[in-house]
Design a protein around this motif. Structure first.
Motif, PDB file in Angstrom:
ATOM      1  N   LYS A  42      37.635  19.603  34.963  1.00  6.17           N
ATOM      2  CA  LYS A  42      39.030  19.486  34.235  1.00  6.17           C
ATOM      3  C   LYS A  42      40.169  19.888  35.913  1.00  6.17           C
ATOM      4  O   LYS A  42      41.194  19.660  35.712  1.00  6.17           O
ATOM      5  CB  LYS A  42      39.224  21.016  33.735  1.00  6.17           C
ATOM      6  CG  LYS A  42      38.644  20.436  32.480  1.00  6.17           C
ATOM      7  CD  LYS A  42      39.106  21.648  30.949  1.00  6.17           C
ATOM      8  CE  LYS A  42      38.215  21.282  29.856  1.00  6.17           C
ATOM      9  NZ  LYS A  42      38.333  22.344  28.795  1.00  6.17           N
ATOM     10  N   GLU A  45      41.463  15.825  40.018  1.00  2.00           N
ATOM     11  CA  GLU A  45      42.917  15.241  39.938  1.00  2.00           C
ATOM     12  C   GLU A  45      42.010  13.699  38.974  1.00  2.00           C
ATOM     13  O   GLU A  45      40.630  13.198  39.316  1.00  2.00           O
ATOM     14  CB  GLU A  45      43.823  14.328  41.018  1.00  2.00           C
ATOM     15  CG  GLU A  45      44.721  15.354  40.922  1.00  2.00           C
ATOM     16  CD  GLU A  45      44.592  14.814  43.361  1.00  2.00           C
ATOM     17  OE1 GLU A  45      44.859  13.332  42.954  1.00  2.00           O
ATOM     18  OE2 GLU A  45      45.734  15.612  43.852  1.00  2.00           O
ATOM     19  N   GLU A  46      42.817  12.465  38.216  1.00  2.00           N
ATOM     20  CA  GLU A  46      42.374  12.021  37.221  1.00  2.00           C
ATOM     21  C   GLU A  46      41.338  10.683  38.305  1.00  2.00           C
ATOM     22  O   GLU A  46      40.083  10.333  37.551  1.00  2.00           O
ATOM     23  CB  GLU A  46      43.219  11.140  36.838  1.00  2.00           C
ATOM     24  CG  GLU A  46      43.860  11.393  36.163  1.00  2.00           C
ATOM     25  CD  GLU A  46      43.643  12.521  34.353  1.00  2.00           C
ATOM     26  OE1 GLU A  46      41.988  11.641  34.166  1.00  2.00           O
ATOM     27  OE2 GLU A  46      42.836  12.828  33.804  1.00  2.00           O
ATOM     28  N   THR A  47      41.426  10.935  39.665  1.00  2.00           N
ATOM     29  CA  THR A  47      40.940   9.598  40.407  1.00  2.00           C
ATOM     30  C   THR A  47      39.750  10.107  41.109  1.00  2.00           C
ATOM     31  O   THR A  47      39.296   9.136  41.300  1.00  2.00           O
ATOM     32  CB  THR A  47      42.102   9.088  42.211  1.00  2.00           C
ATOM     33  OG1 THR A  47      42.557  10.536  42.400  1.00  2.00           O
ATOM     34  CG2 THR A  47      43.061   8.589  41.179  1.00  2.00           C
ATOM     35  N   LYS A  51      35.686  13.883  37.654  1.00  2.00           N
ATOM     36  CA  LYS A  51      36.400  14.113  37.013  1.00  2.00           C
ATOM     37  C   LYS A  51      35.680  14.462  35.764  1.00  2.00           C
ATOM     38  O   LYS A  51      36.294  14.927  34.554  1.00  2.00           O
ATOM     39  CB  LYS A  51      37.911  13.182  36.778  1.00  2.00           C
ATOM     40  CG  LYS A  51      38.422  13.587  36.093  1.00  2.00           C
ATOM     41  CD  LYS A  51      39.825  14.554  35.967  1.00  2.00           C
ATOM     42  CE  LYS A  51      40.496  14.712  34.698  1.00  2.00           C
ATOM     43  NZ  LYS A  51      40.899  16.552  35.115  1.00  2.00           N
ATOM     44  N   SER A  52      34.981  13.829  35.802  1.00  2.00           N
ATOM     45  CA  SER A  52      33.704  13.365  34.656  1.00  2.00           C
ATOM     46  C   SER A  52      33.191  14.949  34.294  1.00  2.00           C
ATOM     47  O   SER A  52      32.760  15.199  32.500  1.00  2.00           O
ATOM     48  CB  SER A  52      32.323  12.681  34.729  1.00  2.00           C
ATOM     49  OG  SER A  52      32.093  12.514  35.489  1.00  2.00           O
ATOM     50  N   ASN A 152      47.342  15.799  34.500  1.00  8.81           N
ATOM     51  CA  ASN A 152      46.728  14.801  35.562  1.00  8.81           C
ATOM     52  C   ASN A 152      46.352  14.989  37.228  1.00  8.81           C
ATOM     53  O   ASN A 152      45.580  14.349  37.549  1.00  8.81           O
ATOM     54  CB  ASN A 152      47.732  13.603  35.390  1.00  8.81           C
ATOM     55  CG  ASN A 152      47.745  12.925  34.719  1.00  8.81           C
ATOM     56  OD1 ASN A 152      47.289  13.204  33.242  1.00  8.81           O
ATOM     57  ND2 ASN A 152      47.940  12.074  33.693  1.00  8.81           N
TER      58      ASN A 152
END
Length: 260
Positions: A42, A45-47, A51-52, A152
Motif C-alpha cells: 500500500k 506507487e501504482e507503477t 505494489k502487489s 495512487n
C-alpha cells in the motif's frame, strides 16, 4: 525521454541481454517462495513492482554466502541490499524503494530460508540478573496490522489537530531514512516525508510551513504518528533455553542476523 538501449552500443546490449538471460536461468532452478510484505504494497506507487504486496524470493546458496563476507560490501554498508538483489526473483523490484518494515521482513525471511528459524540470543534472567543462552524462533515473529488506505502516489493523509491542515505524507524507504541528518533529524525527517500540505506539493511551501507554521507540539504528534503507524514487525516474542525454560524476548534487528 530516450530508451536505455539508445545509450548503449551493440556490444553492451548483447552483454546486458546475456546477463539478464543468465539471471533468469539461475532463478528458474530454484522454487520461488512468496513473501507477503507487512505493508501489503500500500505504501508504494501504482507503477512500482512492490505494489502487489507480494515478493517471490529464492533460498540462499553457498554462492550467496560470499555476499555476506564481501569486504567491500561490508565497508560500503550495502551488504543486505546486495543479498536481497541476489535473492529476489520478482522482476523490476527496486531495493531502494523498500520501506524499513518491508526490508527487514524480507531479510528475516531470507535468514529463515537460508539457515532456518532458530536464532541464538543472550537473555538476562530477571530472577538472577545473569545472561542465559537461548533460542528465538524467527518464524513466530509477526507483522503488525496495517490497514491504512493510500492514494495512487502511495501517500497517506494526516489532519493537524490544531488547525485541520491536511498533510499528505509517505513512509520513508530504508534508503531515505539513512539520509536523515542527525543535526536536524526532526525537520529533515518531516521534509522528506511530507508530500503535500493542503494540496500544495511545492518543496519551498513545505519547507516554509515547517519553519514558520507547524507548531512544535503538532510536529511531535505528526512524527509520532508516522513512526508508530508505519508497516513493520512486532518484535515481542519468547526465547527458550536448552532446559526448555521460556523467557520474554525482544528481537533486535542487527547486522549479525546471518552470523551465528
Amino acid at each position: 525521454m530516450s530508451k536505455v538501449t539508445d545509450r548503449l552500443d551493440n556490444k553492451q546490449i548483447v552483454e546486458l541481454a546475456k546477463k539478464q538471460y543468465e539471471q533468469e536461468k539461475q532463478n528458474s532452478k530454484f522454487p520461488a517462495n512468496i513473501i507477503t510484505l507487512p505493508s501489503h504494497g500500500k505504501v508504494y506507487e501504482e507503477t512500482s513492482a512492490l505494489k502487489s504486496g507480494k515478493i517471490e524470493m529464492r533460498h540462499m546458496t553457498a554462492y550467496d554466502e560470499d555476499i555476506l563476507s564481501n569486504s567491500s560490501y561490508i565497508s560500503e554498508g550495502v551488504i543486505f541490499d546486495k543479498l536481497l538483489e541476489a535473492l529476489i526473483v520478482t522482476p523490476g523490484v527496486d531495493i531502494s524503494e523498500l520501506v524499513i518494515g518491508d526490508k527487514e521482513w524480507l531479510l528475516i525471511s531470507a535468514r529463515i530460508l537460508g539457515y532456518g528459524n532458530e536464532y541464538p540470543v543472550s537473555i538476562i534472567d530477571s530472577k538472577t540478573d545473569k545472561p542465559v543462552s537461548a533460542i528465538l524462533d524467527l518464524s513466530k515473529l509477526k507483522s503488525r496490522e496495517f490497514d491504512k488506505a493510500a492514494d495512487n502516489d502511495g501517500c497517506f493523509e494526516y489532519i493537524v489537530p490544531s488547525n485541520n491542515d491536511v498533510i499528505k505524507f509517505k513512509y520513508l524507504s530504508a534508503a531515505d531514512a539513512n539520509k536523515v541528518e542527525d543535526e536536524s533529524i526532526n525537520s529533515t525527517f518531516l521534509k522528506m516525508s511530507i508530500h503535500a500540505i493542503n494540496g500544495d506539493t511545492d518543496v519551498n511551501t513545505i519547507e516554509e510551513y515547517l519553519k514558520y507554521e507547524l507548531r512544535a507540539i503538532d510536529s511531535r504528534k505528526l512524527r509520532k504518528y508516522i513512526v508508530e503507524s508505519a508497516p513493520g514487525i512486532n518484535y515481542e516474542t519468547n526465547a527458550v533455553d536448552d532446559k526448555g525454560a521460556t523467557y520474554p524476548a525482544m528481537f533486535q534487528f542487527k547486522l549479525d542476523l546471518f552470523w551465528f
